[in-house]
Design an enzyme around this catalytic site. Structure first.
Site, PDB file in Angstrom:
ATOM      1  CB  SER A 114      -8.118 -30.466  29.310  1.00 39.38           C
ATOM      2  OG  SER A 114      -8.767 -29.535  28.486  1.00 39.38           O
ATOM      3  CE  LYS A 116      -2.960 -30.439  27.845  1.00 38.62           C
ATOM      4  NZ  LYS A 116      -4.223 -30.101  28.549  1.00 38.62           N
ATOM      5  CB  SER A 122      -6.783 -29.481  25.588  1.00 36.36           C
ATOM      6  OG  SER A 122      -6.320 -29.455  26.937  1.00 36.36           O
TER       7      SER A 122
END
Ligand SMILES: [Mg+2]
Ligand SMILES: [Zn+2]
Lengths: 99, 506, 504
Positions: B178, B79, B154
């Site tokens: 997330s 990420k 997210s």
């Protein structure tokens, strides 16, 4: 209900160093009012007898030994600098004064 | 080749260890897959141009007889919230476009140390603010199950990459859901470890007291294997826990063998009613509970009266901490600088932050600045921290009666891109079941529980355990996963539509 | 800038009562910074480092970086708190102070806010003449220093008119303890003097603890002076100003005096004082207005989520308390009694900053009066002439050894001064200088008598006068003998022998 005004939003923009234009101020005023009306309910249950929790897992006295470790090279320090000269970061003139 | 990408990380590890597959082959297969489908999915913001070199090095070391970690040679998506020395780290923001960190985040460094091969950086809502990955400055990620729908957020990029077989494993971060909510909408597995279980060092901070890095995978065992690699004490993070952790992979393997469900007390929260949850989500959740019960688990209703204040507390604590954490992006040392002719440095900062941050980020910074400002602190931030105490007490009371708590991972299946973009309050409610977990610091896992009847989209079930009992989640999650996969006749992702019809990158 | 009107100081004190307050920042000399393992530029070892070479990720606020507290800095802070007579908080915590400034890498300063590590103390401050004033301490808290800005393009290198500024983050994260006093009443006309004495007292304390280099000119010790005045008889405190960046004790004294005179002139003319920060200008001896307090000073403090509470154990606190050096004021009282000095003599030593040197010289065996005499006269004179610190010239052990040579008659005072010069010139120990230069007193009467007889023979008129009872005439002979002996004779003994031989 809410006390969010365009003047307050503009002031918050100054504190947060974000230059908001009039359109943004207007939009944020409306959105923040709605959000704040919604989240203000935390005070319903936050009575004086309830202690605040800052850290989800309580710990204390977490220290580092006073021993010199790795440092960045000047090249690493400056590698993302928008502007630099003489081994230092360069910024445009500062309004105001030394703190 | 396509066989390789559909292997789980555990299966691929076995083939790498036996020499049946090389890391170069595995890495190339995934890079090819990315080239084929990421134009549609847009899970990646950056693809490494030296992943094959790293893979070749692992192959060489293995050939030399070096003892390597179980996941050595397995590709990994990272990420973009985690800083990396060899790839840009933007946290999905324009203000950090092209930023190169001089150091690696600890979870990345540990992954490299264990021989995992970083493939690239995955897309995310800007600074992890969002539940749809639509708030990325670099365009949204698309859900592999339906490209018109959101992949969650997210960490939509990491979840989509894993769901689209672009990577067997990914690293995520979870501040209010997330990792788990994207897992829910993409039919994958995501774990938010106990706060302090995985180092936050090098994770671009959103809300420091809530952020936690964790694994994203297609199976519970794979998530456990990655958690074993990235977890454990890190002296660079003062909030990192010093305890010894058991092997989560061993816990997952134990769970998959059955038995752990017998006598297991599973708590269901009375105050989370079915209303507000999509029918298919509620049905899938009840079906999973029935399956657990059939295996000897006991379903116990528990009370968590303060959960309903969770979202409100979260949207005070998060913006407050974020407003401070994001102050460092000021155009002085790194990041976007927008010149203001004749302006002072203050003008340059304010203009750069106006241009560099997206609407959601600005919204939350302003909200957080308000919540902390003089005269409002006690009513807002202070009260929210008290709600946190109350939610922790709810958990304590519940865990006195049950071993784990189960909830639907999110209220709905993947919604359409753009559907909630103009309604921040609605968007915030996507995390109603995941947020209390972050507020209390306890661990949570989301695993696929099936497809919603009405739209055929994936649904996840969340298990929550007491702090430091992450192993329990792997045990229970793997047990339910085994039952479900058995009942489906194969992994849920086998039912996802075929990707790649539109060809390569666009 | 228009020059501010000033009221005569004595007049101002007649009309108004000054109230003082100080915030002193002490840079700790730990090996590493407050929150990172980067080397600490406030440690002597790292002085003068190239810009941006003592930087770890958190010092420049790099994305993803995290602070971790320096254990030694915590111990130093506790020791300082104890030396200030403070209570140590059983649990204290860090907070973020949010404001944007280019020298602040994270755009927040990690400090302590509502739960400082030390609170409620007092410091005994000694004024000239030995009067003691007790200054009440409100708190002492831990925090981090900011980086350094250099302003380029302005005519004076100041921020006003500068074209651009350069930022060096070496100093960012240097451990600081900020010591905040309560309002100090009753200093009256000695307020300026008290200001300097207070800063000196803090300096003495941190030097005694060994926790800071305490060099004001390097910014290791920085004082913000708060000054307000109120009309005589008025209860309510006046509006205060905070004068920043005062970097010597003399300047603190001058700045306080200036502010009292300036504020008095404004109030007397019917004006009001603006609450603001002010800047001290060394060259003109004036202060100028900085930023007024405004709602932009909303620092949005909140508990630092990246750090955990500091909760020192009772054992740790007590062990640090047991290891505290004697408080400077107590030590001074003890030494004065031990040495038996008159007030004025003792104060002279204190004012000259030579207490340590005299104490060490006495410890090495010299009598207190002799030790004082050496340091206060001959050594200070040379140091003054050369523009150096007396302590850099000669060690207390050498001074004691020199005095020993005087005491046992090896040297006269005059010879001893020559030996001191040799020691300072690096010629060795006093004994080595005596040997090398052949400076010892000639104690062989035979040699002296020969010289005396020769001198008497050369000056028969003098011999005549002595024999007539004009003893003072002996001086001429003594002078000649001393000259012949190149000064290496005890003049008293020579005189004795001259009278003897003349009588003979
Ligand atoms: Mg201050
Ligand atoms: Zn301070």
């Amino acid at each position: 209900m809410s006390e969010i005004t365009p003047e307050l939003v503009r002031h918050l923009g100054v504190l947060a160093r974000i230059q908001l234009d009039d359109g943004e101020v207007e939009r944020l005023t409306g959105q923040l009012s709605a959000i704040v009306d919604n989240i203000a309910k935390v005070s319903e249950v936050a009575t004086p007898d309830v202690p605040a929790t800052s850290h989800p897992i309580p710990l204390e006295n977490v220290f580092r030994p006073d021993v010199v470790g790795e440092m960045l090279t000047i090249a690493q320090v400056l590698q993302n600098a928008p502007d630099a000269t003489e081994d230092r970061f360069k910024v445009t003139a500062i309004l105001g004064e030394e703190q | 080749m396509s066989d390789i990408i559909r292997l789980t990380a555990a299966e691929l590890s076995a083939k790498l260890a036996s020499g049946e597959v090389s890391s170069v082959e595995a890495t190339r297969a995934h890079l090819d897959r990315i080239a084929a489908v990421d134009g549609d999915v847009h899970a990646f913001l950056h693809v490494s141009d030296h992943a094959l070199d790293v893979a070749a090095d692992i192959d060489r070391r293995r050939a030399d007889g070096e003892r390597l970690g179980e996941l050595a040679g397995v590709p990994l998506a990272v990420k973009d919230v985690l800083v990396t020395t060899d790839m840009p780290s933007t946290s999905g923001s324009r203000i950090l476009e092209g930023f190169l960190s001089p150091y690696d985040a600890t979870p990345v460094a540990r992954s490299r140390g264990a021989g995992l091969v970083p493939l690239g950086k995955t897309n995310m809502d800007e600074f992890a603010m969002g539940s749809s990955t639509e708030h990325s400055a670099y365009g949204p990620t698309h859900n592999p199950w339906d490209l018109d729908r959101i992949p969650g957020g997210s960490g939509g990029g990491s979840a989509a990459a894993v769901a689209a077989f672009e990577a067997p494993l990914a690293l995520g971060s979870d501040t209010g859901g997330s990792i788990r909510q994207p897992a829910h909408v993409t039919g994958t597995v995501g774990v938010k470890p106990t706060y302090g279980g995985v180092s936050r060092y090098g994770s671009i901070a959103l809300a420091s007291s809530l952020d936690q890095v964790g694994p994203v995978a297609r199976t519970v065992l794979d998530a456990a294997l990655l958690h074993d690699v990235i977890g454990g004490h890190d002296p660079h993070d003062a909030t990192s826990l010093e305890q010894e952790w058991p092997s989560f992979a061993a816990a997952a393997r134990e769970g998959a063998s059955g038995q752990v469900l017998k006598g297991l007390r599973v708590g269901v929260i009375r105050e989370l009613p079915d209303t507000g949850f999509q029918t298919g989500v509620a049905e899938s959740f009840r079906a999973s509970l029935a399956l657990l019960e059939a295996q000897g688990a006991e379903i116990v209703e528990i009370s968590a009266p303060h959960f309903e204040y969770g979202v409100a507390a979260y949207y005070l604590i998060l913006p407050a901490e974020a407003s401070s954490n994001l102050a460092k992006f000021d155009s002085v040392r790194f990041g976007l600088r927008v010149d203001v002719p004749g302006g002072t440095v203050e003008d340059v900062m304010a203009r750069s932050r106006d241009i560099g941050f997206g609407d959601e980020v600005k919204r939350r910074i302003i909200l957080g600045t308000y919540a902390l400002s003089a005269g409002y602190y006690d009513a807002y931030y202070g009260s929210a921290q008290k709600v946190r105490t109350l939610i922790q007490r709810d958990f304590d009371n519940a865990f006195a009666e049950v071993d784990v708590i189960a909830t639907p991972s999110a209220p709905t299946t993947a919604f359409r891109l753009g559907e909630q973009l103009d309604d921040p309050l609605q968007m915030y409610l996507n995390d109603v079941t995941t947020i209390p977990v972050n507020l209390a610091g306890v661990p949570g896992i989301s695993i696929p529980s099936g497809l919603a009847a009405e739209d055929g989209l994936p649904v996840g079930i969340q298990f929550i355990a007491p702090a430091r009992e992450d192993a329990r989640l792997y045990r229970v999650g793997a047990a339910l996963e085994a039952l479900l996969v058995d009942s489906w006749g194969g992994p849920l992702l086998d039912r996802a539509p075929v990707l790649g019809a539109n060809g390569g990158a666009r | 800038m228009a020059k501010a009107a000033l009221m005569d100081f004595d007049k101002a004190l007649e009309l108004y009562e000054p109230v003082l307050g100080f915030e002193v920042h002490v840079e700790l000399n730990t090996e590493t910074k407050m929150f990172s393992a980067a080397a600490n530029p406030a440690n002597e070892k790292n002085h003068g480092a190239t810009p941006n070479t003592l930087v770890a990720p958190v010092d420049m606020g790099l994305p993803g970086s995290l602070p971790v507290v320096n254990e030694t800095a915590v111990r130093y802070s506790i020791s300082l708190g104890l030396a200030l007579g403070c209570q140590i908080a059983p649990s204290s915590r860090f907070a973020r102070k949010n404001y944007f400034y280019p020298d602040l890498g994270k755009n927040y300063q990690i400090s302590q806010y509502d739960e400082p590590i030390a609170f409620e103390g007092q410091v005994e401050v000694e004024l000239e003449g030995g009067d003691i004033v007790t200054v009440p301490i409100e708190r002492a808290h831990m925090e981090e220093d900011a980086g350094k800005l250099t302003h380029v393009g302005g005519s004076t290198g100041r921020i006003q008119g500068a074209e651009y500024s350069l930022v060096d983050y070496n100093r960012a994260g240097v451990p600081l303890v900020e010591i905040v006093t309560k309002p100090i009443f009753g200093a009256e006309h000695r307020a300026p003097e008290l200001a300097a004495a207070y800063v000196r007292a803090i300096r003495d304390i941190v030097i005694g603890l060994g926790i800071s280099e305490a060099r004001m000119e390097r910014g290791n010790l920085r004082c913000d002076a708060n000054v307000s005045i109120r009309p005589r008889g008025q209860e309510k405190l006046g509006t205060r100003t905070e004068t920043k960046n005062v970097n010597s004790m003399r300047s603190v004294e001058r700045a306080v005096r200036y502010e009292i005179q300036r504020q008095a002139a404004i109030l007397a003319a019917g004006g009001t004082i603006t609450q603001e920060t002010r800047h001290w200008h060394e060259d003109t001896g004036t202060t100028s207005p900085g930023r007024p307090k405004s709602d932009a000073d909303d620092y949005r403090y909140f508990p630092e989520p990246d750090l955990l509470p500091v909760a020192p154990s009772v054992e740790l606190i007590e062990s640090l308390r047991a290891a505290l050096p004697e408080p400077p004021a107590v030590r001074r009282r003890r030494l004065k009694a031990d040495w038996g000095f008159a007030d004025i003599d003792f104060q002279g030593v204190v004012n000259a900053g030579l207490l340590n040197e005299v104490e060490a010289t006495v410890a090495a065996g010299a009598a207190p009066a002799a030790a004082r005499k050496w340091w206060m006269s001959e050594i200070s004179r040379i140091a003054n002439a050369e523009g150096v610190e007396p302590s850099s010239l000669v060690s207390p052990a050498s001074v004691a050894a020199l005095q020993q040579l005087v005491d046992d008659g090896t040297l006269t005072d005059k010879l001893a001064r020559q030996v001191l010069e040799g020691v300072i010139a690096g010629e060795g120990t006093p004994q080595e200088v005596v040997d090398a230069r052949g400076l010892a007193v000639v104690s062989d009467d035979g040699a002296l008598i020969a010289a005396i007889d020769e001198a008497l023979a050369a000056q028969p008129d003098v011999l005549e006068k002595i024999r007539d009872g004009k003893v003072q005439a002996a001086g001429a002979v003594i002078g000649a003998v001393m000259k012949a002996m190149k000064g290496q004779a005890d003049a008293a003994r020579v005189r004795e022998l001259v009278l003897e031989r003349a009588a003979g």
